[in-house]
Scaffold this active site. Structure first.
Site, PDB file in Angstrom:
ATOM      1  CG  ASN A 130      50.336 -21.430  62.051  1.00 56.70           C
ATOM      2  OD1 ASN A 130      49.532 -22.013  60.931  1.00 56.70           O
ATOM      3  ND2 ASN A 130      50.491 -20.432  62.564  1.00 56.70           N
ATOM      4  CE  LYS A 138      54.737 -19.227  60.164  1.00 57.55           C
ATOM      5  NZ  LYS A 138      53.935 -17.920  60.594  1.00 57.55           N
ATOM      6  NE  ARG A 190      46.292 -19.252  63.738  1.00 54.81           N
ATOM      7  CZ  ARG A 190      46.739 -18.287  63.371  1.00 54.81           C
ATOM      8  NH1 ARG A 190      48.052 -18.166  63.316  1.00 54.81           N
ATOM      9  NH2 ARG A 190      45.985 -17.104  63.314  1.00 54.81           N
ATOM     10  CG  HIS A 211      43.283 -12.378  64.890  1.00 55.55           C
ATOM     11  ND1 HIS A 211      43.352 -11.057  64.534  1.00 55.55           N
ATOM     12  CD2 HIS A 211      44.372 -12.939  64.039  1.00 55.55           C
ATOM     13  CE1 HIS A 211      44.273 -10.826  63.520  1.00 55.55           C
ATOM     14  NE2 HIS A 211      44.960 -11.692  63.232  1.00 55.55           N
ATOM     15  CG  HIS A 232      45.880  -9.578  66.998  1.00 63.25           C
ATOM     16  ND1 HIS A 232      46.439 -10.724  67.792  1.00 63.25           N
ATOM     17  CD2 HIS A 232      46.318  -9.427  65.793  1.00 63.25           C
ATOM     18  CE1 HIS A 232      47.299 -11.163  67.018  1.00 63.25           C
ATOM     19  NE2 HIS A 232      47.543 -10.406  65.832  1.00 63.25           N
ATOM     20  N   GLY A 266      47.347  -8.823  59.733  1.00 60.23           N
ATOM     21  CA  GLY A 266      46.111  -8.887  60.166  1.00 60.23           C
ATOM     22  C   GLY A 266      45.758  -8.167  61.410  1.00 60.23           C
ATOM     23  NE  ARG A 307      43.816 -10.369  55.273  1.00 56.04           N
ATOM     24  CZ  ARG A 307      44.098 -11.010  56.515  1.00 56.04           C
ATOM     25  NH1 ARG A 307      43.477 -10.436  57.515  1.00 56.04           N
ATOM     26  NH2 ARG A 307      44.653 -12.026  56.557  1.00 56.04           N
ATOM     27  N   GLY A 365      52.106  -7.431  66.600  1.00 60.79           N
ATOM     28  CA  GLY A 365      53.409  -6.957  65.971  1.00 60.79           C
ATOM     29  C   GLY A 365      53.332  -5.502  66.030  1.00 60.79           C
ATOM     30  CD  GLU A 397      47.996 -15.565  67.325  1.00 55.83           C
ATOM     31  OE1 GLU A 397      48.898 -15.018  66.910  1.00 55.83           O
ATOM     32  OE2 GLU A 397      46.934 -15.834  66.530  1.00 55.83           O
TER      33      GLU A 397
HETATM   34  P1  ADP Z   1      51.052 -11.069  61.501  1.00 50.93           P
HETATM   35  O1  ADP Z   1      49.566 -10.549  61.238  1.00 50.93           O
HETATM   36  O2  ADP Z   1      51.622 -11.403  60.234  1.00 50.93           O
HETATM   37  O3  ADP Z   1      51.446 -11.956  62.733  1.00 50.93           O
HETATM   38  P2  ADP Z   1      52.475  -9.386  63.318  1.00 50.93           P
HETATM   39  O4  ADP Z   1      51.776  -9.564  64.387  1.00 50.93           O
HETATM   40  O5  ADP Z   1      53.898  -9.793  63.165  1.00 50.93           O
HETATM   41  O6  ADP Z   1      51.646  -9.839  61.991  1.00 50.93           O
HETATM   42  O7  ADP Z   1      52.766  -7.691  62.813  1.00 50.93           O
HETATM   43  C1  ADP Z   1      53.487  -7.176  61.665  1.00 50.93           C
HETATM   44  C2  ADP Z   1      53.347  -5.667  61.996  1.00 50.93           C
HETATM   45  O8  ADP Z   1      53.954  -5.269  63.108  1.00 50.93           O
HETATM   46  C3  ADP Z   1      54.075  -5.195  60.977  1.00 50.93           C
HETATM   47  O9  ADP Z   1      53.331  -3.926  60.496  1.00 50.93           O
HETATM   48  C4  ADP Z   1      55.378  -4.379  61.449  1.00 50.93           C
HETATM   49  O10 ADP Z   1      55.683  -3.114  60.915  1.00 50.93           O
HETATM   50  C5  ADP Z   1      54.764  -4.224  62.937  1.00 50.93           C
HETATM   51  N1  ADP Z   1      56.014  -4.385  63.812  1.00 50.93           N
HETATM   52  C6  ADP Z   1      56.977  -5.251  64.299  1.00 50.93           C
HETATM   53  N2  ADP Z   1      57.853  -5.060  64.936  1.00 50.93           N
HETATM   54  C7  ADP Z   1      57.769  -3.667  65.230  1.00 50.93           C
HETATM   55  C8  ADP Z   1      58.703  -2.759  65.743  1.00 50.93           C
HETATM   56  N3  ADP Z   1      59.567  -3.125  66.565  1.00 50.93           N
HETATM   57  N4  ADP Z   1      58.144  -1.138  65.605  1.00 50.93           N
HETATM   58  C9  ADP Z   1      57.234  -1.015  64.796  1.00 50.93           C
HETATM   59  N5  ADP Z   1      56.360  -1.810  64.260  1.00 50.93           N
HETATM   60  C10 ADP Z   1      56.716  -3.317  64.186  1.00 50.93           C
END
Ligand code: ADP
Length: 404
Positions: free
Chosen positions: A11, A18, A96, A185, A213, A217, A246, A336, A389
């Site tokens: 990626n 990565k 990716r 995504h 998702h 993002g 965003r 996340g 992913e």
């Molecule tokens: P990206 O789109 O950069 O891949 P992620 O899928 O890692 O982002 O999501 C990041 C978001 O997930 C952040 O807003 C973060 O607060 C939230 N998040 C990650 N771990 C936790 C957790 N344990 N509890 C609550 N929110 C979380």
């Protein structure tokens, strides 16, 4: 020919690279992963982790993506911390790739013709595509014998019908410049669709799913019988939901107003992509959902508004998509936030009762996916399904290379 086993997933972003190395023969086992950040500086940060060991980090000098990849591959064959005797063991590399335009509807092996088509797609992803392509070029040098496969964020969404994917502006802007909704995504929505079908013991072709998702993002896809019918991101990943930084959907005249206020295209780009969303509205100098939820719980009004706005936008799409695909079997949470933030999920689930989706508060508060978040009497299930992913890219790469 022997079946491919070791698949390297790359990626490559504008200033980071990565990788994850998988062994397909060992049941898709992740052998090692790592990254280099701040590429182009003398103080790039490199992390490497063999699957059975803690992560190690150090500051390195990596002037470009090829230099970063070389440093990471040295870790892979390191006599003490490595997982390969030689780089020749890498059977294929999956990349990716942000944008496949309308040309690429599935993962594709990269040859000189494909490479020139990828380069022609740079205008659709001017920030990401050069870095994605740079990752392929670096791999061609370091792994001269291994096939490279492009796995596109847009490909899974290529099944959207024209009346869904086109914007209501004169057709010539689509014909001349390719301006339409592409969606992103896709690799995650695809993975989550397959994993949810497996979880439910049903075939994707027999299911209607709304996959959410939700990360920094965020996007939602309406998937009818295994095919995407609609998705929230558009020409770029700026459209649709309220995200970490965003804005998502806006009246397009907001942009015109900003232009007339004297802002340049770059300034507006920065405002809407990097300073908006939860960060812009929450008023706590953070776009991280954990901070938003904590501050909303403490009664900080702006954080409450940001959270409510975030959930409102999600439910707006879930409701519309549910109607358009003739009723969903399940709403699936991933990413996340979708996988971890039970408080944020609860804000969405509380608004889905009119669809016949009733929250199981105990499950939502305590359980980790894959699991149900809805009560058994719900007509529409709510499910949390972790996404992966990188693994999806490895699997798609394996399929492409095996079928050649
Ligand atoms: P990206 O789109 O950069 O891949 P992620 O899928 O890692 O982002 O999501 C990041 C978001 O997930 C952040 O807003 C973060 O607060 C939230 N998040 C990650 N771990 C936790 C957790 N344990 N509890 C609550 N929110 C979380």
């Amino acid at each position: 020919m022997k079946s491919p086993d070791k698949i390297l997933v790359i990626n490559s972003g504008s200033s980071s690279l990565k990788f994850t190395l998988y062994s397909i023969a060992q049941g898709n086992r992740r052998l090692a992963n790592g990254l280099v950040e701040r590429i182009g500086t003398a103080s790039a940060n490199m992390a490497y982790r063999r699957d059975d060991e803690p992560k190690s980090e150090r500051i390195v000098s990596a002037e470009d993506h090829a230099a970063a990849l070389k440093l990471l591959t040295e870790c892979l064959v390191d006599p003490e911390r490595g997982v390969l005797a030689s780089l020749d063991e890498v059977d294929a590399i999956g990349h990716r790739m942000l944008h496949g335009g309308e040309i690429f509807k599935a993962a594709t092996a990269i040859d000189p013709d494909v490479m020139s088509k990828l380069k022609a797609l740079v205008p659709l992803g001017p920030l990401h595509m050069p870095a994605n392509i740079g990752g392929v070029e670096a791999c061609e040098k370091i792994f001269p014998g291994a096939p490279n496969v492009a796995v596109f964020d847009t490909a899974f969404h290529q099944t959207m019908p024209d009346h869904v994917s086109h914007y209501a502006i004169p057709n010539e802007y689509y014909e001349k410049y390719g301006i339409r909704k592409y969606g992103f995504h896709g690799t995650s929505h695809h993975f989550v669709m397959l994993a949810t079908a497996e979880f439910l013991g049903r075939k994707p072709e027999d299911l209607k799913l709304i996959t959410c998702h939700l990360g920094n993002g965020s996007s939602i896809a309406a998937i009818k019988n295994g095919k995407v019918y609609d998705t929230t991101m558009g020409l770029t990943p700026l459209a649709g939901l309220v995200m970490g930084t965003r804005c998502g959907n806006l009246d397009p005249a907001v942009v015109l107003t900003l232009v007339r206020l004297g802002m340049s295209a770059d300034e507006i780009d920065n405002l809407l992509n990097k300073k908006s969303g939860l960060l812009g509205v929450g008023g706590i100098n953070s776009g991280d959902m954990r901070d938003i939820v904590n501050n909303a719980a403490k009664g900080v009004k702006s954080a409450e508004t940001a959270l409510a706005m975030w959930a409102h936008r999600i439910v707006l799409f879930i409701g519309g998509y549910s109607t358009l695909i003739g009723g969903a079997d399940a709403v699936v949470f991933t990413g996340g936030i979708g996988e971890n933030s039970f408080q944020a999920r609860e804000c969405v689930l509380n608004l889905l009762a009119s669809l016949g989706c009733y929250i199981d508060r105990e499950a939502n508060n305590t359980r980790r996916g894959p699991c149900y978040l809805s009560t058994p009497e719900s007509k529409v299930a709510a499910i949390v399904m972790p996404t992966d992913e990188e693994l999806m890219i490895a699997k798609e790469t394996f399929e492409v290379v095996s079928s050649r």
